[in-house]
Each structure stands twice: as C-alpha cells, then as structure tokens.
Design a protein around this motif. Sequence first.
Motif, short mmCIF file in Angstrom:
data_model
loop_
_atom_site.label_atom_id
_atom_site.label_comp_id
_atom_site.label_asym_id
_atom_site.label_seq_id
_atom_site.Cartn_x
_atom_site.Cartn_y
_atom_site.Cartn_z
N ASN A 114 55.94 38.62 51.24
CA ASN A 114 55.82 37.24 50.58
C ASN A 114 53.41 36.91 51.02
N THR A 115 52.87 38.11 50.59
CA THR A 115 51.73 37.66 50.76
C THR A 115 50.77 37.94 49.19
N SER A 116 50.55 36.92 49.22
CA SER A 116 49.77 37.04 47.55
C SER A 116 48.01 36.42 47.57
N VAL A 117 47.29 36.48 46.48
CA VAL A 117 46.00 35.71 46.35
C VAL A 117 46.41 35.35 45.14
N PHE A 118 44.97 35.04 45.12
CA PHE A 118 44.61 34.03 43.79
C PHE A 118 43.57 34.18 42.93
N VAL A 119 43.24 34.97 42.28
CA VAL A 119 41.27 35.61 41.55
C VAL A 119 41.28 34.61 40.44
N MET A 120 40.25 34.31 39.67
CA MET A 120 39.89 33.77 38.89
C MET A 120 37.95 33.99 38.22
N ASP A 121 37.93 35.03 38.97
CA ASP A 121 36.05 35.23 38.75
C ASP A 121 35.58 35.68 37.62
N SER A 122 36.79 36.07 37.19
CA SER A 122 36.44 37.03 35.37
C SER A 122 36.84 36.28 34.18
N ARG A 123 36.77 36.09 32.68
CA ARG A 123 37.21 35.23 31.84
C ARG A 123 38.20 36.72 31.49
N SER A 124 38.66 37.08 31.64
CA SER A 124 39.97 38.23 31.76
C SER A 124 41.00 38.62 32.21
N GLN A 125 42.01 38.17 31.62
CA GLN A 125 43.03 38.12 32.68
C GLN A 125 42.86 39.36 32.65
N PHE A 126 43.13 40.35 31.69
CA PHE A 126 43.37 41.84 32.74
C PHE A 126 42.62 42.36 33.94
N GLN A 127 41.12 42.29 33.65
CA GLN A 127 40.13 42.05 34.92
C GLN A 127 40.71 41.40 35.98
N ASN A 128 41.52 39.74 36.08
CA ASN A 128 41.25 39.18 36.95
C ASN A 128 42.38 40.08 38.21
N LYS A 129 43.46 40.64 36.88
CA LYS A 129 44.86 41.01 37.38
C LYS A 129 44.32 42.29 38.30
N LYS A 130 43.64 43.13 37.84
CA LYS A 130 43.17 44.72 38.37
C LYS A 130 42.46 44.08 39.82
N THR A 131 41.84 43.19 40.30
CA THR A 131 40.52 42.31 40.93
C THR A 131 42.51 41.84 42.05
N ALA A 132 43.30 41.41 41.53
CA ALA A 132 43.87 41.20 42.20
C ALA A 132 44.46 41.88 42.79
N ARG A 133 45.30 42.88 42.33
CA ARG A 133 46.12 44.36 43.05
C ARG A 133 45.13 44.58 44.25
N ASP A 134 43.80 44.93 43.13
CA ASP A 134 42.87 45.70 44.45
C ASP A 134 43.05 43.85 46.41
N ARG A 135 42.73 43.27 45.62
CA ARG A 135 42.26 42.36 47.11
C ARG A 135 43.97 42.23 47.67
N LEU A 136 44.74 42.36 46.76
CA LEU A 136 46.07 42.56 47.57
C LEU A 136 46.53 43.59 48.09
N ILE A 137 45.71 44.72 47.99
CA ILE A 137 45.85 45.49 48.53
C ILE A 137 44.96 45.75 50.34
N GLU A 138 43.89 45.06 49.79
CA GLU A 138 42.84 45.18 51.38
C GLU A 138 43.77 43.47 52.27
N LYS A 139 44.13 42.70 51.26
CA LYS A 139 44.87 42.07 52.08
C LYS A 139 45.68 42.85 53.65
N ILE A 140 46.81 42.96 52.53
CA ILE A 140 47.96 43.59 53.59
C ILE A 140 47.60 44.98 54.50
N LYS A 141 46.25 45.51 53.99
CA LYS A 141 46.45 46.79 55.15
C LYS A 141 45.03 45.75 56.62
N LEU A 142 44.76 44.80 56.37
CA LEU A 142 44.58 43.84 57.05
C LEU A 142 45.40 43.49 57.88
N LYS A 143 46.65 42.97 57.76
CA LYS A 143 47.52 42.26 57.79
C LYS A 143 47.98 43.13 58.91
#
Length: 175
Positions: A114-143
């Motif tokens: 139940n860990t989530s991240v919110f990304v709005m860095d880019s105008r591209s939804q595809f790029q934001n989805k990729k960034t969100a996945r990377d940040r989510l993995i990093e956040k879970i590793k940090l936890k």
Amino acid sequence: MNKEKLNYKIIERTSGTFQGTLQTACLEIYGEKELLNQFIYSWLGVIQYIGQSPFRKFHKRKNWFIEISEVSELKEINILETEIKYQAVRSQGPGGQKVNKVNTAVRATHLPTNTSVFVMDSRSQFQNKKTARDRLIEKIKLKNYENLKSQIQEKWNHQTDIQRGNPIRVFTHKY
C-alpha cells in the motif's frame, strides 16, 4: 572452514569514544548458504575478552563482553508489474489550461505494501508512469532498509541485557 568463500559489507557502524574503536557495527555477510550458516552460528552469542584495555590502562575491569547477534536479512525486492496499480490524474499547480484538461500525472500504488507515489514531472503520461515506477521501487527499498535499521536499533537498545555468565568464546590477552 574455508572463510575465503565468505564476503562482507559494512552496513552501519558507530565509532567508540577512543580513536580506532567501535561501539557497534552491523555487517552483511554473504556467501555459500551452508558455509555462511556454519560460520554465523559459530559466532552468535556473547564473547568475553579478558585483559587490560589498551584504551583504559588504569581501569580495574579485566573482563569485557561483546554480544554478536543476528537480524533478519534484507529481503531481495522483486516487484511485479501486476502488483502496481497506475492511475492517471490531472496535474496540480500552475500551468493553465494544459494542466486542467489533460491527465498526464500518474499515481502508482504497490498493492501488497500500500505504498504510493505521485509524479507529474513531465507532460508525457508515459514518461511519468516510468518515473513513478522507478520512484515506487526506490521508496519500497528505502522502507525495507529503514525496517532493517530499526531492528538494528532494537538490538542496540537491549545491549545491557548481555548474558555475561556463559560466553561462547573467550579471548585472553597475556601481559
């Protein structure tokens, strides 16, 4: 025992009051599982050092005790794409009509934790989805790492509970 097949990595250490001393250390030891278990379990427990401390020459105490304990291993994180729920939403903040009309921001949620991240860095939804996945993995590793650190801290908090009467190893320093 062939210790050359074992490797280690220092995860965390706390320096002692005197130069060149340690107050606590946390190591990750890895290698062949059978050899690793044999080595680790031969050292778990209390170790006694008998001798005058070279750092406290005039201290009366001659018996020094060290506890070696095990914390659960840092689990390898394998996040499956099916465990992540993506939700496209409108971006927030300034940006005019583009922000208000297009769902380019992405919220990624890892369902098992139940860990989530919110990304709005880019105008591209595809790029934001990729960034969100990377940040989510990093956040879970940090936890996961923070959980390990809390286990280490818990062991440290109980350091005064060392059983001094039955050491598994005794080292004596001759004068």
